[in-house]
Scaffold this motif. Sequence first.
Motif, PDB file in Angstrom:
ATOM      1  N   LEU A   3       6.713 -27.722  34.192  1.00 38.60           N
ATOM      2  CA  LEU A   3       6.956 -26.502  35.027  1.00 38.60           C
ATOM      3  C   LEU A   3       7.507 -26.334  36.268  1.00 38.60           C
ATOM      4  O   LEU A   3       8.058 -25.314  36.597  1.00 38.60           O
ATOM      5  N   ILE A   4       7.061 -27.226  36.837  1.00 41.55           N
ATOM      6  CA  ILE A   4       7.558 -27.516  38.361  1.00 41.55           C
ATOM      7  C   ILE A   4       9.130 -27.221  38.379  1.00 41.55           C
ATOM      8  O   ILE A   4       9.832 -27.828  37.608  1.00 41.55           O
ATOM      9  N   ASN A   5       9.601 -26.214  39.379  1.00 37.88           N
ATOM     10  CA  ASN A   5      10.692 -26.215  39.684  1.00 37.88           C
ATOM     11  C   ASN A   5      11.723 -25.339  38.374  1.00 37.88           C
ATOM     12  O   ASN A   5      12.614 -25.462  38.283  1.00 37.88           O
ATOM     13  N   THR A   6      10.736 -24.659  37.452  1.00 33.99           N
ATOM     14  CA  THR A   6      11.407 -23.846  36.559  1.00 33.99           C
ATOM     15  C   THR A   6      10.971 -22.246  36.815  1.00 33.99           C
ATOM     16  O   THR A   6      10.081 -22.049  37.741  1.00 33.99           O
ATOM     17  N   SER A 105       0.214 -16.301  29.180  1.00 31.83           N
ATOM     18  CA  SER A 105      -0.715 -17.353  29.151  1.00 31.83           C
ATOM     19  C   SER A 105       0.117 -18.536  28.523  1.00 31.83           C
ATOM     20  O   SER A 105       0.196 -19.746  28.788  1.00 31.83           O
ATOM     21  N   ARG A 106       0.803 -18.302  27.277  1.00 31.80           N
ATOM     22  CA  ARG A 106       1.628 -19.196  26.742  1.00 31.80           C
ATOM     23  C   ARG A 106       2.695 -19.629  27.557  1.00 31.80           C
ATOM     24  O   ARG A 106       3.347 -20.618  27.331  1.00 31.80           O
ATOM     25  N   ASN A 107       3.198 -18.780  27.989  1.00 32.98           N
ATOM     26  CA  ASN A 107       4.659 -18.874  28.948  1.00 32.98           C
ATOM     27  C   ASN A 107       4.316 -19.774  30.054  1.00 32.98           C
ATOM     28  O   ASN A 107       5.116 -20.734  30.487  1.00 32.98           O
ATOM     29  N   PHE A 108       3.060 -19.798  30.662  1.00 29.65           N
ATOM     30  CA  PHE A 108       2.771 -20.937  31.699  1.00 29.65           C
ATOM     31  C   PHE A 108       1.985 -22.057  31.170  1.00 29.65           C
ATOM     32  O   PHE A 108       1.627 -22.921  31.879  1.00 29.65           O
ATOM     33  N   GLU A 109       2.084 -21.993  29.841  1.00 34.01           N
ATOM     34  CA  GLU A 109       1.364 -23.305  29.273  1.00 34.01           C
ATOM     35  C   GLU A 109       0.141 -23.471  29.448  1.00 34.01           C
ATOM     36  O   GLU A 109      -0.261 -24.580  29.576  1.00 34.01           O
ATOM     37  N   VAL A 110      -0.831 -22.601  29.564  1.00 36.03           N
ATOM     38  CA  VAL A 110      -2.063 -22.710  29.699  1.00 36.03           C
ATOM     39  C   VAL A 110      -2.994 -22.121  28.725  1.00 36.03           C
ATOM     40  O   VAL A 110      -4.284 -22.066  28.820  1.00 36.03           O
ATOM     41  N   LEU A 111      -2.448 -21.423  27.567  1.00 35.58           N
ATOM     42  CA  LEU A 111      -3.313 -20.956  26.540  1.00 35.58           C
ATOM     43  C   LEU A 111      -3.961 -22.233  25.659  1.00 35.58           C
ATOM     44  O   LEU A 111      -3.009 -23.089  25.359  1.00 35.58           O
ATOM     45  N   ARG A 112      -5.055 -21.818  25.530  1.00 33.77           N
ATOM     46  CA  ARG A 112      -5.694 -22.851  24.348  1.00 33.77           C
ATOM     47  C   ARG A 112      -5.631 -22.158  23.190  1.00 33.77           C
ATOM     48  O   ARG A 112      -6.262 -21.506  22.662  1.00 33.77           O
ATOM     49  N   GLU A 113      -4.550 -22.821  22.414  1.00 39.50           N
ATOM     50  CA  GLU A 113      -4.200 -22.162  21.005  1.00 39.50           C
ATOM     51  C   GLU A 113      -5.443 -22.525  20.001  1.00 39.50           C
ATOM     52  O   GLU A 113      -6.130 -23.459  20.266  1.00 39.50           O
ATOM     53  N   THR A 122      -3.356 -22.657  38.232  1.00 35.55           N
ATOM     54  CA  THR A 122      -2.821 -21.910  39.204  1.00 35.55           C
ATOM     55  C   THR A 122      -1.500 -22.182  39.535  1.00 35.55           C
ATOM     56  O   THR A 122      -1.041 -23.226  39.490  1.00 35.55           O
ATOM     57  N   PHE A 123      -0.769 -21.147  39.582  1.00 36.78           N
ATOM     58  CA  PHE A 123       0.862 -21.418  40.017  1.00 36.78           C
ATOM     59  C   PHE A 123       1.318 -20.621  41.136  1.00 36.78           C
ATOM     60  O   PHE A 123       1.206 -19.483  41.272  1.00 36.78           O
ATOM     61  N   VAL A 124       1.867 -21.426  42.027  1.00 40.14           N
ATOM     62  CA  VAL A 124       2.688 -20.879  43.185  1.00 40.14           C
ATOM     63  C   VAL A 124       4.175 -20.749  42.867  1.00 40.14           C
ATOM     64  O   VAL A 124       4.810 -21.773  42.476  1.00 40.14           O
ATOM     65  N   GLY A 129      11.376 -16.862  41.980  1.00 41.86           N
ATOM     66  CA  GLY A 129      10.758 -16.752  40.720  1.00 41.86           C
ATOM     67  C   GLY A 129      10.542 -18.195  40.262  1.00 41.86           C
ATOM     68  O   GLY A 129      10.145 -18.555  39.169  1.00 41.86           O
ATOM     69  N   VAL A 130      10.533 -19.317  41.065  1.00 40.40           N
ATOM     70  CA  VAL A 130      10.673 -20.600  40.607  1.00 40.40           C
ATOM     71  C   VAL A 130       9.340 -21.275  41.162  1.00 40.40           C
ATOM     72  O   VAL A 130       8.664 -21.080  42.192  1.00 40.40           O
ATOM     73  N   ILE A 131       8.478 -22.002  39.877  1.00 44.00           N
ATOM     74  CA  ILE A 131       7.303 -22.488  40.141  1.00 44.00           C
ATOM     75  C   ILE A 131       7.334 -23.858  41.335  1.00 44.00           C
ATOM     76  O   ILE A 131       8.078 -24.712  40.932  1.00 44.00           O
ATOM     77  N   GLN A 132       6.696 -23.686  42.435  1.00 48.16           N
ATOM     78  CA  GLN A 132       6.630 -24.612  43.205  1.00 48.16           C
ATOM     79  C   GLN A 132       5.416 -25.575  43.199  1.00 48.16           C
ATOM     80  O   GLN A 132       5.404 -26.642  43.728  1.00 48.16           O
ATOM     81  N   ALA A 133       4.251 -25.134  42.776  1.00 47.32           N
ATOM     82  CA  ALA A 133       3.224 -25.865  42.813  1.00 47.32           C
ATOM     83  C   ALA A 133       2.112 -25.362  41.780  1.00 47.32           C
ATOM     84  O   ALA A 133       2.189 -24.278  41.138  1.00 47.32           O
ATOM     85  N   MET A 134       1.461 -26.204  41.054  1.00 50.99           N
ATOM     86  CA  MET A 134       0.313 -25.968  39.911  1.00 50.99           C
ATOM     87  C   MET A 134      -0.548 -26.726  39.846  1.00 50.99           C
ATOM     88  O   MET A 134      -0.443 -27.903  40.299  1.00 50.99           O
TER      89      MET A 134
END
Length: 187
Positions: A3-6, A105-113, A122-124, A129-134
């Motif tokens: 997800l970094i840089n997306t 939660s699914r969009n940020f790929e943190v959902l426990r299906e 944690t996402f910065v 609108g681009v993710i720089q840190a996670m």
Amino acid sequence: MALINTKIKPFAAKAYKQGKFVDVTDADVAGKWAVFFFYPADFTFVCPTELGDLADYYPELQKLGVEVFSVSTDTHFTHKAWHDSSDTIGKIDYAMIGDPTQEISRNFEVLREGEGLADRGTFVVDPDGVIQAMEITAEGIGRDASELVRKIKAAIYIRNHPGEVCPAKWKEGEQTLAPSFDLVGKI
């Protein structure tokens, strides 16, 4: 987990913030720095310690132009009940987003299906609108808001100073690096 840089995906949700229910969308993030702070559930154990720690740093983050959004798969109603019943959560002024559809939660790929809970993520997100840190941690490992603030300051610095990078443990005002051919093998 690439997800970094997306760019973050569009979303719309209800949140509890400063005594009110509010609508929050990806448009609210446009043009500013943001933190998305996912946690498993309200009325739990490690979560309130993290959220309270982040609340202590919220004024400093606001001065940096950073907005904070905590997110769990609970509803905004549950967030209000928790806010009203816990001294630790009661000090929170940032938006507490309810994600009962689990879309964010699914969009940020943190959902426990299969569990319907989010991991500690944690996402910065930068003003584009681009993710720089996670950071993703196991459920029993609490995060440290002071380290998050340090990372955000580094992200803001490198955005404002192209051609420079921040070394390990960099703190605001300390020496940065300017990557170049002549620097290779000299560190």
